[in-house]
Design an enzyme around this catalytic site. Sequence first.
Site, short mmCIF file in Angstrom:
data_model
loop_
_atom_site.label_atom_id
_atom_site.label_comp_id
_atom_site.label_asym_id
_atom_site.label_seq_id
_atom_site.Cartn_x
_atom_site.Cartn_y
_atom_site.Cartn_z
CB THR A 117 -0.89 0.02 1.27
OG1 THR A 117 -1.49 1.30 1.42
CG2 THR A 117 -0.10 -0.27 2.54
CE1 TYR A 142 -3.80 -2.09 5.52
CE2 TYR A 142 -3.27 0.15 4.81
CZ TYR A 142 -3.62 -1.16 4.51
OH TYR A 142 -3.78 -1.54 3.20
#
Length: 330
Positions: A117, A142
């Site tokens: 990501t 995350y």
Amino acid sequence: MANILVAGGAGFIGSHTLLALDTAGHSLVTLDNLSNGHRDSVTIGKLVEGDLHDSALLDRVLTENKIDAVIHFAAFIEAGESVVNPMAFYKNNVAGSLNLINAMIRNNVRTMVFSSTAAVYGQEGGAALLSETLPKLPINPYGHSKWMVECMLRDTAAIGKLDAIALRYFNAAGSDPEGRLGERHDPETHLIPLILDAARGARADIKIFGSDYGTPDGTCIRDYVHVSDLATAHVLAVDRLLTRGGDGTGFYDAMNLGTSNGHSVRQVIEMAKHLTGVDFKVVEQARRAGDPACLVADASRAHTVLGWQPQRSDLKTMIEDTWRFRRNLT
Ligand SMILES: NC(=O)c1ccc[n+]([C@@H]2O[C@H](COP(=O)([O-])OP(=O)(O)OC[C@H]3O[C@@H](n4cnc5c(N)ncnc54)[C@H](O)[C@@H]3O)[C@@H](O)[C@H]2O)c1
């Protein structure tokens, strides 16, 4: 043709990738615990309902299906939730991936494509395009969890046990152009589906968090990329790894998937109003903590290494494809 295990294939991006892998002629098994996925999103191949933490199940799935490669989407994805519940994210995303990588090594499955990501870059960038070589400074658990898995893959490849490519997606958007699948997160936090929920009357308004950023219209800029284009990149990446002829030395690469072209929140809202014909309510609020002004990929590496060229990642097509699926949701 290869036998591919798709971990997290019942989710948004995984289920679209199943379609592209099938078109490319691969044979597919999905492993998903359905914590956030949908059984009916697995439209191709076999679904094994199970968890990354179940080592015995992983051994069985890898051997019984003669798996050649793993594409690994399975993770918790909500950055905000990761701040509130960090250990759940480290357990699922990091320990779960460690378990999967160990199972691959035990069963001599060398090839992995991993969903990473733009969150690995944290707040870096300003107005400049984000390139893969920037320091990795995630600002939430995350992002850290994804970067930790990248480190595991890099270090395992360095000792010759794995061939892996990490694909760092920017903002996944759009839906299958044929309307077979779409984004069904619960709760939904992504901008385009939320805007279209305002357009179809499923929410009262759409909120803009911050209109005083140093961008041309004051709202945040993000790089949206169509989920079908992401799916194509996975096919290119896995095929590249499978055909490179394993010389046993191990291989690792990481690359951005974006368009190098950002859109502001206001631009996305205006395009959605224009395409749906609905003048839904827009509410401006204060900035949220941890929202950088601008996150746009330098996507040149994926073009060069994989020959990847996004086909549907213009804003109009992404909103039209999402609207076709979303307007019929109940
Ligand atoms: N959606 C985006 O914009 C975006 C952007 C960057 C990166 N990513 C990454 O892409 C991947 C897929 O994202 P998505 O939007 O499709 O998410 P998603 O939640 O729709 O899909 C993830 C799937 O993994 C499954 N899963 C989670 N933990 C599992 C476990 N321990 N065992 C088995 N299955 C498990 C879930 O049930 C779900 O079906 C994620 O790894 C995410 O971090 C997504």
